[in-house]
Motif scaffolding. Structure first.
Motif, mmCIF file in Angstrom:
data_model
loop_
_atom_site.group_PDB
_atom_site.id
_atom_site.type_symbol
_atom_site.label_atom_id
_atom_site.label_comp_id
_atom_site.label_asym_id
_atom_site.label_seq_id
_atom_site.Cartn_x
_atom_site.Cartn_y
_atom_site.Cartn_z
ATOM 1 N N THR A 171 0.828 -1.209 0.000
ATOM 2 C CA THR A 171 0.000 0.000 0.000
ATOM 3 C C THR A 171 0.862 1.260 0.000
ATOM 4 O O THR A 171 1.882 1.330 0.683
ATOM 5 C CB THR A 171 -0.923 0.001 1.239
ATOM 6 N N THR A 172 0.423 2.251 -0.794
ATOM 7 C CA THR A 172 1.114 3.533 -0.864
ATOM 8 C C THR A 172 0.128 4.649 -0.557
ATOM 9 O O THR A 172 -0.958 4.700 -1.146
ATOM 10 C CB THR A 172 1.711 3.758 -2.271
ATOM 11 N N GLN A 173 0.489 5.525 0.352
ATOM 12 C CA GLN A 173 -0.343 6.682 0.688
ATOM 13 C C GLN A 173 0.097 7.867 -0.175
ATOM 14 O O GLN A 173 1.284 8.176 -0.245
ATOM 15 C CB GLN A 173 -0.161 7.047 2.162
ATOM 16 N N ALA B 296 5.804 5.348 -7.533
ATOM 17 C CA ALA B 296 5.516 5.539 -6.103
ATOM 18 C C ALA B 296 5.167 4.212 -5.431
ATOM 19 O O ALA B 296 5.511 3.974 -4.273
ATOM 20 C CB ALA B 296 4.373 6.532 -5.921
ATOM 21 N N SER B 297 4.490 3.338 -6.176
ATOM 22 C CA SER B 297 4.094 2.040 -5.629
ATOM 23 C C SER B 297 5.162 0.972 -5.823
ATOM 24 O O SER B 297 4.960 -0.183 -5.436
ATOM 25 C CB SER B 297 2.793 1.579 -6.290
ATOM 26 N N GLU B 298 6.277 1.355 -6.445
ATOM 27 C CA GLU B 298 7.409 0.454 -6.707
ATOM 28 C C GLU B 298 7.053 -0.680 -7.666
ATOM 29 O O GLU B 298 7.723 -1.720 -7.684
ATOM 30 C CB GLU B 298 7.983 -0.103 -5.400
ATOM 31 N N SER C 265 -0.670 -3.224 -6.419
ATOM 32 C CA SER C 265 -0.399 -2.265 -5.345
ATOM 33 C C SER C 265 -1.666 -1.450 -5.124
ATOM 34 O O SER C 265 -2.437 -1.214 -6.061
ATOM 35 C CB SER C 265 0.771 -1.349 -5.712
ATOM 36 N N ILE D 83 -3.225 2.102 -3.953
ATOM 37 C CA ILE D 83 -2.985 3.521 -3.711
ATOM 38 C C ILE D 83 -4.115 4.056 -2.840
ATOM 39 O O ILE D 83 -5.296 3.843 -3.136
ATOM 40 C CB ILE D 83 -2.945 4.315 -5.037
#
Length: 428
Positions: free
Chosen positions: A352-354, A368-370, A422, A424
């Motif tokens: 998870t990416t904030q 951003a989420s790789e 992923s 977001i």
């Protein structure tokens, strides 16, 4: 002389659930000649039990289904001390308030697995602080301690291992744990006519101590039965994943992550796990194994195991949610997911990416989420048609996405290729 065959014990043996047992034939006769009261203890070492506790919890359920009365003992007293059995070092001592809070949570958890009510074999949840907390230290040392030989105690394998470790050793506090657990069994045998204690094989020394104490203090004949500690064929620890322990509390391990743990069981383990963790007849489990051997492709056993255990722990609603999320991620049709489903994915289901902004470019989402190591790589993935967001394939590297377009105005599931995901989470 005929030997009594007890159907419950025979089923447990067929499942591989009996590690050690006192007076095997006597116990079979004892269980066959009437409804008996048994107990198993669960010490509050956290605010939730984990799947290592499932075998004894389900064992209580198996005995109740056979007509016996189960007592689930939550160790409000013993939890303040700490069981040294096969632990490498001293447990951290927690405060009374912390342990009391954990006791209440564990009471609710164990109650999911056994039935209460007005029937003769209705289950009870009990707390050993109710009787141990009333005993003064002098009475305990005189009436209980005198029955224990230190010479015998230090020969117990669980204690001996700690004594042999010069760097850690064992405190008198943890050394005395056996006396407390033994006292539980003696008191329950006297006050509630409890004649059987069950537990993991690491509890054998404590259980036999209780059997001896019940005889010495009250002249009661009682029995013990242990279950094997669950191990995996590859030698790795059962119940642990890269993200940590698998808990029974859905707030600590979501139903989706719980389901995924079981669906990913290795072929070498799945049939023994079906015997340990489900109520499917052993003959049917053998038939499942034979069908899997004969079939081409993925075996069906993992799916059956995941459904059965998730249903037992999280109910029909938890199972439906776990399967819905699994199917949505597989098919790419994410419209069926509820907000609570996405909350599960955010909890422990996907990386998870904030994002603190309300819009971002597609290339930025991938980096951003790789899912991509560089902007250049991200553009290549997009150009090759390998990227989708919330189930929609996107092939414009210049595309900007808005938080307002996210699922429930908050979530975007980014997929690269067939299996990389992923999540977001947009700032609102």
């Amino acid at each position: 002389m005929t030997t009594t065959v007890n159907p419950l014990l025979e089923d447990l043996k067929a499942r591989g659930l009996v590690a050690q047992c006192t007076a095997d034939e006597e116990l079979a006769e004892h269980l066959s000649s009437g409804a008996r009261t048994l107990y198993c203890g669960f010490d509050p070492t956290a605010d939730s039990l984990h799947i290592g506790s499932l075998v004894p919890l389900l064992m209580l359920k198996r005995f109740q289904q056979a007509g016996h009365k189960p007592l689930a003992l939550v160790g409000g007293a013993t939890g303040l001390i700490g069981d040294p059995s096969f632990k490498a070092a001293e447990r951290k001592l927690n405060s009374d308030d912390v342990v009391t809070g954990w006791v209440e949570k564990l009471k609710k958890q164990v109650s999911q697995f056994i039935e209460f009510g007005e029937q003769d074999n209705a289950a009870k949840v009990i707390n050993n602080l109710d009787w141990i907390g009333k005993v003064n230290v002098i009475d305990f040392m005189r009436n209980v301690g005198k029955h224990f030989s230190v010479n015998a105690m230090i020969k117990k394998e669980s204690v001996k291992q700690r004594i042999d470790r010069d760097e850690s050793g064992i405190s008198f506090t943890e050394f005395s744990y056996m006396l407390l657990q033994s006292y539980d069994f003696a008191e329950l045998s006297d006050k509630q006519n409890t004649t059987l204690q069950i537990g993991g094989s690491d509890q054998w020394g404590n259980i036999t101590g209780g059997i001896d104490l019940a005889r010495r203090m009250y002249s009661n004949k009682v029995y013990g039965l242990t279950m094997p500690l669950v191990t995996k064929a590859d030698g790795t620890k059962f119940g642990k994943t890269e993200t940590g322990t698998i808990w029974l509390d859905p707030k600590r391990t979501s139903p989706y992550a719980f389901y995924q743990f079981w669906i990913n069981t290795a072929d070498a383990d799945v049939y023994s796990f079906l015997r340990y963790f489900t109520f499917i007849d052993v003959a049917e489990i053998a038939a499942i194994e034979e069908r899997d051997k004969a079939a081409q492709g993925r075996p069906e056993a993992q799916g059956i195991l995941a459904k059965e255990v998730t249903r037992l722990v999280h109910g029909e609603e938890g199972l439906a949610s776990a399967m819905r999320i699994t199917q949505a991620l597989f098919s790419g049709d994410l419209a069926s997911l509820s907000e609570s489903d996405l909350e599960q994915l955010a909890q422990d289901g996907l990386p998870t990416t904030q994002l603190e902004q309300s819009e971002a470019g597609l290339v930025e989402l991938l980096t951003a989420s790789e899912l991509a190591k560089s902007n250049k790589m991200a553009r290549e993935f997009i150009g090759n048609g390998a990227v989708s967001v919330n189930g929609e394939k996107l092939n414009d590297p210049q595309l900007t996405l808005q938080a307002s377009d996210a699922l429930y105005g908050k979530y975007s599931v980014v997929k690269r290729g067939k299996k990389l995901f992923s999540l977001i989470i947009w700032a609102k």
